[in-house]
Each structure stands twice: as C-alpha cells, then as structure tokens.
Motif scaffolding. Structure first.
Motif, PDB file in Angstrom:
ATOM      1  N   SER A  26      35.014   0.908   6.874  1.00 17.08           N
ATOM      2  CA  SER A  26      36.740   0.683   6.857  1.00 17.08           C
ATOM      3  C   SER A  26      36.423  -0.995   7.792  1.00 17.08           C
ATOM      4  O   SER A  26      35.607  -1.285   8.237  1.00 17.08           O
ATOM      5  CB  SER A  26      37.618   1.512   7.668  1.00 17.08           C
ATOM      6  OG  SER A  26      37.272   1.600   9.086  1.00 17.08           O
ATOM      7  N   ASN A  83      38.669  -3.172  10.539  1.00 18.75           N
ATOM      8  CA  ASN A  83      39.457  -3.230  11.851  1.00 18.75           C
ATOM      9  C   ASN A  83      40.180  -4.644  11.937  1.00 18.75           C
ATOM     10  O   ASN A  83      39.275  -5.386  11.980  1.00 18.75           O
ATOM     11  CB  ASN A  83      38.743  -2.725  12.766  1.00 18.75           C
ATOM     12  CG  ASN A  83      39.348  -2.451  14.105  1.00 18.75           C
ATOM     13  OD1 ASN A  83      39.981  -3.416  14.489  1.00 18.75           O
ATOM     14  ND2 ASN A  83      39.606  -1.161  14.463  1.00 18.75           N
ATOM     15  N   TRP A 124      49.905  -4.558   8.249  1.00 23.75           N
ATOM     16  CA  TRP A 124      50.392  -3.054   8.077  1.00 23.75           C
ATOM     17  C   TRP A 124      51.141  -3.389   6.496  1.00 23.75           C
ATOM     18  O   TRP A 124      50.723  -2.643   5.731  1.00 23.75           O
ATOM     19  CB  TRP A 124      51.199  -2.310   8.938  1.00 23.75           C
ATOM     20  CG  TRP A 124      51.431  -1.083   8.675  1.00 23.75           C
ATOM     21  CD1 TRP A 124      52.650  -0.381   8.036  1.00 23.75           C
ATOM     22  CD2 TRP A 124      50.600   0.100   8.740  1.00 23.75           C
ATOM     23  NE1 TRP A 124      52.633   0.652   7.884  1.00 23.75           N
ATOM     24  CE2 TRP A 124      51.352   1.082   8.470  1.00 23.75           C
ATOM     25  CE3 TRP A 124      49.509   0.124   9.154  1.00 23.75           C
ATOM     26  CZ2 TRP A 124      50.862   2.736   8.310  1.00 23.75           C
ATOM     27  CZ3 TRP A 124      48.934   1.523   9.503  1.00 23.75           C
ATOM     28  CH2 TRP A 124      49.399   2.453   9.141  1.00 23.75           C
ATOM     29  N   CYS A 148      47.104   6.771  13.037  1.00 28.83           N
ATOM     30  CA  CYS A 148      46.472   5.901  13.939  1.00 28.83           C
ATOM     31  C   CYS A 148      46.195   4.497  13.479  1.00 28.83           C
ATOM     32  O   CYS A 148      45.147   3.859  13.787  1.00 28.83           O
ATOM     33  CB  CYS A 148      45.080   6.672  14.118  1.00 28.83           C
ATOM     34  SG  CYS A 148      44.910   8.508  15.053  1.00 28.83           S
ATOM     35  N   TRP A 188      45.464   3.486  10.353  1.00 30.17           N
ATOM     36  CA  TRP A 188      44.865   3.506   9.265  1.00 30.17           C
ATOM     37  C   TRP A 188      45.596   3.459   7.816  1.00 30.17           C
ATOM     38  O   TRP A 188      46.713   4.001   7.705  1.00 30.17           O
ATOM     39  CB  TRP A 188      44.011   4.827   9.296  1.00 30.17           C
ATOM     40  CG  TRP A 188      43.044   5.179  10.242  1.00 30.17           C
ATOM     41  CD1 TRP A 188      43.092   5.726  11.335  1.00 30.17           C
ATOM     42  CD2 TRP A 188      41.514   4.488  10.100  1.00 30.17           C
ATOM     43  NE1 TRP A 188      41.657   5.804  11.932  1.00 30.17           N
ATOM     44  CE2 TRP A 188      40.828   4.891  11.259  1.00 30.17           C
ATOM     45  CE3 TRP A 188      40.886   3.934   9.102  1.00 30.17           C
ATOM     46  CZ2 TRP A 188      39.335   4.624  11.553  1.00 30.17           C
ATOM     47  CZ3 TRP A 188      39.348   3.523   9.464  1.00 30.17           C
ATOM     48  CH2 TRP A 188      39.017   3.821  10.548  1.00 30.17           C
ATOM     49  N   SER A 237      39.640   0.909   3.095  1.00 26.59           N
ATOM     50  CA  SER A 237      40.289   1.332   4.190  1.00 26.59           C
ATOM     51  C   SER A 237      40.143   0.353   5.366  1.00 26.59           C
ATOM     52  O   SER A 237      39.362  -0.291   5.538  1.00 26.59           O
ATOM     53  CB  SER A 237      39.451   2.766   4.814  1.00 26.59           C
ATOM     54  OG  SER A 237      39.780   3.600   4.131  1.00 26.59           O
ATOM     55  N   GLN A 248      41.955  -0.452   9.406  1.00 22.68           N
ATOM     56  CA  GLN A 248      42.779  -0.040  10.639  1.00 22.68           C
ATOM     57  C   GLN A 248      43.209  -1.021  11.235  1.00 22.68           C
ATOM     58  O   GLN A 248      42.684  -1.978  11.489  1.00 22.68           O
ATOM     59  CB  GLN A 248      41.719   0.929  11.752  1.00 22.68           C
ATOM     60  CG  GLN A 248      42.607   1.574  12.791  1.00 22.68           C
ATOM     61  CD  GLN A 248      41.809   2.538  13.628  1.00 22.68           C
ATOM     62  OE1 GLN A 248      40.657   2.276  13.843  1.00 22.68           O
ATOM     63  NE2 GLN A 248      42.556   3.461  14.204  1.00 22.68           N
ATOM     64  N   VAL A 260      45.282  -2.501  14.457  1.00 20.98           N
ATOM     65  CA  VAL A 260      45.278  -2.159  15.627  1.00 20.98           C
ATOM     66  C   VAL A 260      45.526  -3.230  16.947  1.00 20.98           C
ATOM     67  O   VAL A 260      45.327  -4.361  16.549  1.00 20.98           O
ATOM     68  CB  VAL A 260      43.841  -1.377  16.369  1.00 20.98           C
ATOM     69  CG1 VAL A 260      43.770  -0.328  15.361  1.00 20.98           C
ATOM     70  CG2 VAL A 260      42.872  -2.261  16.219  1.00 20.98           C
TER      71      VAL A 260
END
Length: 154
Positions: free
Chosen positions: A76, A78, A91, A103, A105, A113, A115, A117
C-alpha cells in the motif's frame, strides 16, 4: 552514485487502465506530472499503455499487463498529512469510487490500497500507546484532534 530514491520506482500492473489511473493520481497530488506515456503491444496487453509519472517527487510506472493480477493490501501507499484538511482531502479524493476501512485505510477505484495518516502519528501514539491505538482502531478516516485527545493533549 544515484540520488536517494531514484533507483527504486513502484511499478503498478493494471488491466487496461494504466493511463487512466496515472492521470487520476497526477490530478490528486500536488507537484505531480505525467512523464512518458507510450502505447504497447505485448500479448494480452495489446493496445495498452506503459506510463511513467511522478507524484509529489516520487516516480512511478503503470502498465497494462492484462487480467489476472490484482492489487492486495500486502502493498500500500502511505500518505503522511500535516493537517486535518489534508487528511480530509486525500481521504475524499482517493476513496471516491473505492472503499474505506478502519485505521485510515482505503482502496481506490483501481483497487490500490492507501493509508491516509497524520505525519505526527508516531509522536501521538508514543504519548499513550494503548489509548491512542484504541481510538485509532475505532476510526475509519483518522481525526487528528481525537487522536491527540486520546493521548492527553491537543
């Protein structure tokens, strides 16, 4: 000697959507550009594309390799965000047409994928690992304020 990061380039396998995916990603990330699209004619991928592109300074390659190979959560990307506004932006943009999970993801419309953060996540977790991880596991899109509150600070 090569520049740091210049020798390793993520390569992504698509089934007829390499150029579309690259153009989408370039439209999402600032300081991004298409580098060298070209048409290919190799076996199942006849009429497809091999596309080099750059996302915020990181080079990628996307190619149409045909059906049979799908993306998984095993790899994935990040995206470290400085503000809640950045988290909200990435997002919303990357999950459009895809699916979200816990979380931070998400899976984009191409099955890749990500993430999303806070850049300071490690620092926040270190303040109170059990409470912060409990809060993080209860979220889909991460909320910086709620994570800081779980750590006992704003």
């Amino acid at each position: 000697m090569a520049q740091v990061g210049s020798r390793i380039r993520p390569s992504m396998w698509f089934d007829g959507r390499a150029r579309e995916a690259a153009e989408f990603y370039v439209g999402v990330f600032p300081n991004s550009r298409m580098l060298s699209p070209s048409e290919i004619a190799v076996g199942q991928a006849e009429g497809g594309s091999v596309v080099e592109f750059e996302l915020d300074g990181q080079r990628f390659e996307a190619f149409d390799g045909g059906p049979g190979i799908a993306f998984t959560l095993a790899i994935s990307f990040n995206v470290a965000c400085e503000t809640q506004e950045e988290i909200d932006y990435y997002w919303e943009r990357l999950s459009e047409g895809g699916a979200t999970s816990q979380c931070g993801w998400l899976e984009d419309r191409f099955g890749v994928s990500w993430q999303i953060v806070p850049a300071m996540l490690g620092e926040i977790i270190a303040r109170d690992p059990a409470r912060v991880m409990g809060a993080l596991l209860a979220m889909e899109k991460l909320d910086i304020t709620a994570l800081r509150e779980a750590a006992g600070s704003r």
